[in-house]
Scaffold this active site. Sequence first.
Site, PDB file in Angstrom:
ATOM      1  N   SER A   1      -0.371  -9.455  -8.951  1.00 34.19           N
ATOM      2  CA  SER A   1       0.227  -8.369  -8.167  1.00 34.19           C
ATOM      3  C   SER A   1       1.169  -7.438  -8.922  1.00 34.19           C
ATOM      4  O   SER A   1       1.584  -6.419  -8.378  1.00 34.19           O
ATOM      5  CB  SER A   1       0.965  -8.937  -6.952  1.00 34.19           C
TER       6      SER A   1
ATOM      7  N   SER B   1      -0.415  -6.483  -5.081  1.00 40.40           N
ATOM      8  CA  SER B   1       0.351  -6.065  -3.930  1.00 40.40           C
ATOM      9  C   SER B   1       1.566  -5.206  -4.265  1.00 40.40           C
ATOM     10  O   SER B   1       2.114  -4.556  -3.376  1.00 40.40           O
ATOM     11  CB  SER B   1       0.809  -7.296  -3.155  1.00 40.40           C
TER      12      SER B   1
ATOM     13  N   LYS C   1      10.252  -3.625  -4.961  1.00 43.60           N
ATOM     14  CA  LYS C   1       9.217  -4.015  -4.005  1.00 43.60           C
ATOM     15  C   LYS C   1       9.937  -4.514  -2.757  1.00 43.60           C
ATOM     16  O   LYS C   1      10.971  -5.210  -2.868  1.00 43.60           O
ATOM     17  CB  LYS C   1       8.371  -5.134  -4.629  1.00 43.60           C
TER      18      LYS C   1
END
Lengths: 94, 484, 483
Positions: free
Chosen positions: B174, B150, B75
């Site tokens: 997330s 996310s 990420k």
Amino acid sequence: MALTIKEVEHVALLARLSLSEDEKVKLSQQLGAILNYADTLNTIPTDNVEPLTHILSVHNVFRADEVQPSMPREEMLANAPLVEAGYYKVPKIM
Amino acid sequence: MELFELTVHALQQKLASRQVSSEEIVKSIFARINKVDDKVKAFITLTEEDALNKAREVDNAGQYKGIAGIPLGLKDLFCTPGVNTTCGSKMLADFVPTYASTAFRRLEEQQGILAGKLNMDEFAMGSSTENSSFFATCNPWDLTRVPGGSSGGSAAAVSADEVPFSLGTDTGGSIRQPASFCGVVGMKPTYGRVSRWGVIAFASSLDQVGVISKDVYDNALIMKIIAGHDHLDSTSAALDVPDYTACLDGDIKGLRVAYPQEYFGSGVDAAIKDAIKKALLKYEELGAIVEEVSLPHSEYALPAYYLVAPAEASANLARFDGVRYGYRDNEAENMEAMFSQTRCQGFGDEVKRRIMLGTYALSSGYYDAYYLKALKVRRLIADDFTRVFKDFDIIVAPTTPTTAFKLGKQSGDPLTLYMNDILTVPVNMAGLPGMSIPCGFDQGMPIGMQIIGKAFDEATIYKAAYAYEQSTNFHTMKPALGVE
Amino acid sequence: MSKDYEVVIGLEVHAELKTQTKIFCSCSTAFGAEPNTQTCPICAGFPGVLPVLNKKVVDLAITTGLALNCEIPNICKFDRKNYFYPDSPKAYQISQFDMPICINGYLDIDVEGRRKRIGINRVHMEEDAGKLVHQGDITTTPFSLVDLNRCGIPLLEIVSEPDMRSAQEARAYMEKLRAMLLFAGVSDCKMQEGSLRCDANVSVRPIGQVEFGTRTEIKNLNSFRALERAIEYEAARHIEAIKGGETLVQETRTWDEEKQLTRSMRSKEEAHDYRYFPEPDLLPLKISQEWVNSIRAAFPEMPEQAQKRLVEEYGLPEYDAQILTLTPDSLAFFDQCLKQYPDAKTISNWMMGEFNRLLNQNNMEIGESKVTAAGLVQMLKSIDDGTISGKMAKMVLEEMFATGNCPEVIIREKGLVQISDEGTLLTLIDDIIKTNPKVVEDYKSGKEKAFGFFAGQIMKATQGQANPTLVNKLLKDRLNHIQ
Ligand SMILES: [Mg+2]
Ligand SMILES: [Zn+2]
């Protein structure tokens, strides 16, 4: 209930966000709606409840007072938008 | 099967038995990325050349220990020295850190190979990856749908076989929510289990690093590598990390499984409730004891979360002021204007909204009514779990109230979007470990089952998840993606 | 100052702690490095970094709390204090808000022979900010430059109760506090280098009024003198405003050293809401009784104990004892001298007199001077054995101060040896008496001045090297024997 534009402007000043007029209007409504939702918390009594600030029940985490090399200045300045003579350069304060 | 389709442990075997080289794996991965990432749009940055060089180094050394030679995705909020770390934001579009996040460093020490940096909601704020400053990522199972967020890029990339595993972060769901939407395995460990050093913070008391993988075994394998105490993170726990793969034996006889009535309410799609109920029957079949319980403060977790997280975020994101790194508005005529214009132009709408909300909740006159109140409610939420875990080993619940929704569908009203986190947020508020594993489909879209464990008892979650996974075949299903 | 009004003063003092490294990272705290060479991603607030607390900071904070008679609660925590400024890289300062490490202490000060107890509300740990460099003045500079070396240097903020009633009391408090911090070994307290800084909260009220007047906060007080002058100025300004029926604004003001006045800093006041909340990246501290006790057990001698020792054991006047214990260096110097020289009062006289004059003249601390205790003792012994006179000794000390040479060398090189040979002196005396019969007559007729003339002539003839005691004795002898 929407926040007033004045409230939005005050918070924006604290947060250093120069919002457009449109943004202010939208945020006054959206924040109002979210805060309304947050008000549901008031239905639970919490008078004798200790606020939970740290989920881990650990204390006293320390470092020894021993010097390690700092990061080379070029690396510290490499990402800066503007530098001069080894300093970060910023617009005039006033 | 193609190399890019394989799990980490399958790749380990192939490398160890010299059936393939790391270079072949990395090439296979990048061929796959070139083929599908135009559609999925999981990556912000690709590090192909570095990856190939590292792969050759590993091959030349000829030692395949641990995850040596195996590619991975991060990420884009894990700091990677020399590689852009954008946090999905215009604010950090050109930011190149000189330091590595501890989680990544531990993977690199085993010679894991970075394939690239994955898309995310800006500053990890969102549940659809539509809040990225750069582009939206698509769900590999249906490109018109969101991958969740996310860590949407991290889940989509694993689901689309672009990387064998990835790291994400989970502040309110997330990792678990996109894992659920994309039909992969996502684990958010206990707060304090994995170091947060070098991970760009959203809400410091809630953020945790975790693993997204194709199956439970891989997840346990990677978690063992990244977990453990780090002297750079005061909140990382000084506890030993068990060998999570060692307990994956499928034997869960006598395991005490609770399912909370509050997680099966009217807001949750019937198909999802059905899938979880079926999974619970499977658990009984496997010898577990399954009972309904109550977590009475569950419904207050979301409003409390949307005060605590933005409040912390408002301070964490204050450092983006245009002085030392990141975007700056060069037109500003003085310091104050530079701060306010830089921040207004550099941050997207959702980030600004949460900064405003958090600033408000902390401001004089509102602190007690909002922030402090939320912290007290947080205690009640945590106490609920403590009570249940006196009698049970794990809690099973749906991960999300719906399957992946259409792109653009929920962008209008923030509150509606926030509701996506309703089943994952309580776990963060209590600091507990939680995992999502595939447990079915609804109209072709994956459904995730959430398994919540006691603090620092990830091992039991892995054990329970593995037993379920091995008795089903959901984890072997792959999205078609209209290729081949 | 008007007699109808009373000044109310509280001080907030920031003391830099004597550690090798910063409070939350391992960068050096050494003073005077090139800009931005003592920084790292942590102290410069880069994305993704986390603080880890330096244990020494906590030890020194507890030490300070004990020195200032504080309670040390068994739990304390850190908080974030939010504000934007280019010298504050995270845009929040990690500080302590509602649970500081030390509370409820006091400090006794002596002003004009009276002892007074000043309450200490709290002592808390926090990090320092960086430094801004302007071209000229902050109001006119076209841009500013940011140096983050000082960012993250550990500070203690020591907040007094508003217990002081005059600028002199404020100064005495500050001096005493400095002495305590120096003796406790927690800070270098160099005001010029900014390692000890002070903000003063000043208000004025009519005598007899219970509630406080409008308070202003004065910043930028870099010396004891500035502190005194600024408070005097500010109190006078308040009184004038009250008398003139003006309303005072609660605000932050800065002391202008050049113009000797305070100026409003109101621009900084807008949007003044620090939004403190618990620092999630740092865990709370538990301060056990054992920890406190171990620090207490290792406590050095503090000024008041030392004063008592100087008065009771060595018979020094209270005043001398107070002056000698203003800094640990000064006390150590005295103690070292005393080991080699028995007369405490003589040592004290020289330290408080000539030596102190030289230090003040050169704006130096005793520890920075080249004069050693051994050197001073040697000089005192040279007076005692008649090698040099007291007057010569002043010259010798000046030379010791300037060059660091030992008295023996100076005396030899400068040919400062005192003439104590009776024969030599008598020849000179007889000579001068012979050539000045008129003055002898004056002396005989009772004019005391005449004696001084002869003594002066002899000192002149010997270029000041004649032993003055001996000259006086011999001269009196000779003159009295002249018929
Ligand atoms: Mg302070
Ligand atoms: Zn540093």
